[in-house]
Design an enzyme around this catalytic site. Structure first.
Site, PDB file in Angstrom:
ATOM      1  N   GLU A  77      -8.652 -10.182  -7.643  1.00 13.16           N
ATOM      2  CA  GLU A  77      -7.748  -9.065  -7.329  1.00 13.16           C
ATOM      3  C   GLU A  77      -6.512  -9.046  -8.239  1.00 13.16           C
ATOM      4  O   GLU A  77      -6.006  -7.976  -8.566  1.00 13.16           O
ATOM      5  CB  GLU A  77      -7.343  -9.125  -5.851  1.00 13.16           C
ATOM      6  CG  GLU A  77      -8.537  -8.860  -4.930  1.00 13.16           C
ATOM      7  CD  GLU A  77      -8.218  -9.038  -3.451  1.00 13.16           C
ATOM      8  OE1 GLU A  77      -7.067  -9.400  -3.106  1.00 13.16           O
ATOM      9  OE2 GLU A  77      -9.138  -8.833  -2.630  1.00 13.16           O
ATOM     10  N   HIS A  93      -1.718  -5.552   1.730  1.00 12.31           N
ATOM     11  CA  HIS A  93      -2.990  -6.270   1.634  1.00 12.31           C
ATOM     12  C   HIS A  93      -2.672  -7.615   0.985  1.00 12.31           C
ATOM     13  O   HIS A  93      -1.802  -7.679   0.114  1.00 12.31           O
ATOM     14  CB  HIS A  93      -3.962  -5.490   0.734  1.00 12.31           C
ATOM     15  CG  HIS A  93      -5.133  -6.313   0.274  1.00 12.31           C
ATOM     16  ND1 HIS A  93      -6.266  -6.447   1.013  1.00 12.31           N
ATOM     17  CD2 HIS A  93      -5.304  -7.071  -0.852  1.00 12.31           C
ATOM     18  CE1 HIS A  93      -7.112  -7.253   0.369  1.00 12.31           C
ATOM     19  NE2 HIS A  93      -6.544  -7.638  -0.764  1.00 12.31           N
ATOM     20  N   ASN A 115      -1.551  -0.132   7.251  1.00  9.22           N
ATOM     21  CA  ASN A 115      -1.029  -1.433   7.664  1.00  9.22           C
ATOM     22  C   ASN A 115      -0.144  -2.079   6.593  1.00  9.22           C
ATOM     23  O   ASN A 115      -0.026  -3.290   6.499  1.00  9.22           O
ATOM     24  CB  ASN A 115      -2.173  -2.357   8.122  1.00  9.22           C
ATOM     25  CG  ASN A 115      -3.167  -2.661   7.015  1.00  9.22           C
ATOM     26  OD1 ASN A 115      -3.040  -2.158   5.902  1.00  9.22           O
ATOM     27  ND2 ASN A 115      -4.135  -3.508   7.303  1.00  9.22           N
ATOM     28  N   LYS A 172       0.832  -1.205   0.000  1.00  9.66           N
ATOM     29  CA  LYS A 172       0.000   0.000   0.000  1.00  9.66           C
ATOM     30  C   LYS A 172       0.870   1.259   0.000  1.00  9.66           C
ATOM     31  O   LYS A 172       2.088   1.173   0.204  1.00  9.66           O
ATOM     32  CB  LYS A 172      -0.899  -0.037   1.231  1.00  9.66           C
ATOM     33  CG  LYS A 172      -1.836  -1.248   1.283  1.00  9.66           C
ATOM     34  CD  LYS A 172      -2.754  -1.128   2.466  1.00  9.66           C
ATOM     35  CE  LYS A 172      -3.645  -2.329   2.623  1.00  9.66           C
ATOM     36  NZ  LYS A 172      -4.589  -2.150   3.744  1.00  9.66           N
ATOM     37  N   TYR A 178     -12.067  -2.796  -3.389  1.00  7.56           N
ATOM     38  CA  TYR A 178     -12.500  -2.982  -1.995  1.00  7.56           C
ATOM     39  C   TYR A 178     -14.024  -3.042  -1.867  1.00  7.56           C
ATOM     40  O   TYR A 178     -14.563  -2.651  -0.830  1.00  7.56           O
ATOM     41  CB  TYR A 178     -11.935  -1.843  -1.142  1.00  7.56           C
ATOM     42  CG  TYR A 178     -10.502  -2.065  -0.690  1.00  7.56           C
ATOM     43  CD1 TYR A 178     -10.153  -3.187   0.060  1.00  7.56           C
ATOM     44  CD2 TYR A 178      -9.502  -1.146  -0.979  1.00  7.56           C
ATOM     45  CE1 TYR A 178      -8.845  -3.387   0.492  1.00  7.56           C
ATOM     46  CE2 TYR A 178      -8.184  -1.346  -0.547  1.00  7.56           C
ATOM     47  CZ  TYR A 178      -7.873  -2.477   0.195  1.00  7.56           C
ATOM     48  OH  TYR A 178      -6.580  -2.680   0.627  1.00  7.56           O
TER      49      TYR A 178
HETATM   50  P1  CMP Z   1      -6.941  -4.810   3.964  1.00  7.94           P
HETATM   51  O1  CMP Z   1      -6.426  -6.168   4.268  1.00  7.94           O
HETATM   52  O2  CMP Z   1      -6.336  -4.098   2.815  1.00  7.94           O
HETATM   53  O3  CMP Z   1      -8.524  -4.874   3.745  1.00  7.94           O
HETATM   54  C1  CMP Z   1      -9.384  -3.773   3.976  1.00  7.94           C
HETATM   55  C2  CMP Z   1      -8.702  -2.628   4.644  1.00  7.94           C
HETATM   56  O4  CMP Z   1      -9.522  -1.677   5.260  1.00  7.94           O
HETATM   57  C3  CMP Z   1      -7.840  -3.164   5.771  1.00  7.94           C
HETATM   58  O5  CMP Z   1      -6.739  -3.877   5.264  1.00  7.94           O
HETATM   59  C4  CMP Z   1      -7.517  -1.892   6.517  1.00  7.94           C
HETATM   60  O6  CMP Z   1      -6.371  -1.231   6.041  1.00  7.94           O
HETATM   61  C5  CMP Z   1      -8.727  -1.003   6.237  1.00  7.94           C
HETATM   62  N1  CMP Z   1      -9.470  -0.728   7.461  1.00  7.94           N
HETATM   63  C6  CMP Z   1      -9.594   0.476   8.026  1.00  7.94           C
HETATM   64  N2  CMP Z   1     -10.338   0.430   9.133  1.00  7.94           N
HETATM   65  C7  CMP Z   1     -10.692  -0.856   9.304  1.00  7.94           C
HETATM   66  C8  CMP Z   1     -11.456  -1.543  10.286  1.00  7.94           C
HETATM   67  N3  CMP Z   1     -12.013  -0.938  11.313  1.00  7.94           N
HETATM   68  N4  CMP Z   1     -11.578  -2.883  10.146  1.00  7.94           N
HETATM   69  C9  CMP Z   1     -11.029  -3.522   9.087  1.00  7.94           C
HETATM   70  N5  CMP Z   1     -10.286  -2.904   8.130  1.00  7.94           N
HETATM   71  C10 CMP Z   1     -10.124  -1.590   8.237  1.00  7.94           C
END
Ligand code: CMP
Length: 133
Positions: free
Chosen positions: A126, A115, A112, A9, A49
C-alpha cells in the site's frame, strides 16, 4: 522499527482532520516519514482495495474513495502496523473503542475517516501507491 501506511479518506479531508490525525500520530510516538495527497483513479482504487473485489460494498467503496482527495502518511514506529490499527479503532465506528480516531470522527462503516495497513505485507504494497520506496 516498522513502517505502515495510514490513509486519510475523503471524509477525513472534507472534515479538515488532516492536522489533527498527524498530531495524534506524533503524540503517540510515531515518526512521520512522508505525506502525500492524491486523487485515486478508479483503476488505482480497485487495485488498492483488491482484496474486497466481489464483495457487496466494493463498488460503493470505490465510488467513495475516488470521490475526493486522500492523504497517504508513511508512519514509522515499533510494531507500527498493529499499533496504528489500535489507534484508528474498529472498521465500524459504532464498534470502535472510545478514544480511537474512528470512534471520535467516523460516521459509518464506509465513511470511517481513515484506513491503515493490516499487515507488514499490506503496508509494503500500500505504501507504493503513495511513495517510491
Ligand atoms: P478500510 O479499513 O479502508 O478497508 C476496507 C473498507 O471498506 C473499510 O475500511 C470500509 O470503509 C469499507 N466498507 C464498507 N462496507 C463494509 C463492510 N460491510 N465491511 C467492511 N468494510 C466495509
Amino acid at each position: 522499527m516498522e513502517r505502515t501506511l495510514l490513509m486519510i479518506k475523503p471524509d477525513g479531508v472534507e472534515k479538515r482532520l488532516i492536522g489533527r490525525i498527524i498530531w495524534i500520530l506524533e503524540e503517540n510516538g510515531f515518526k512521520i516519514l512522508g505525506i502525500r495527497s492524491k486523487h485515486f483513479t478508479r483503476e488505482e482504487a480497485e487495485r488498492f482495495y483488491e482484496v474486497h473485489r466481489g464483495k457487496e460494498f466494493f463498488n460503493s467503496l470505490i465510488d467513495y474513495i475516488t470521490g475526493g482527495m486522500v492523504v497517504g502518511i508513511m508512519v514509522e514506529g515499533e510494531n507500527a502496523v498493529e499499533k496504528v490499527r489500535e489507534l484508528i479503532g474498529a472498521t465500524d465506528p459504532k464498534k470502535a473503542r472510545v478514544g480511537t480516531i474512528r470512534f471520535m470522527y467516523g460516521e459509518s462503516i464506509e465513511r470511517n475517516i481513515v484506513h491503515a495497513s493490516d499487515s507488514k505485507e499490506s503496508a509494503d504494497r500500500e505504501l507504493k501507491f503513495f511513495f517510491e520506496t
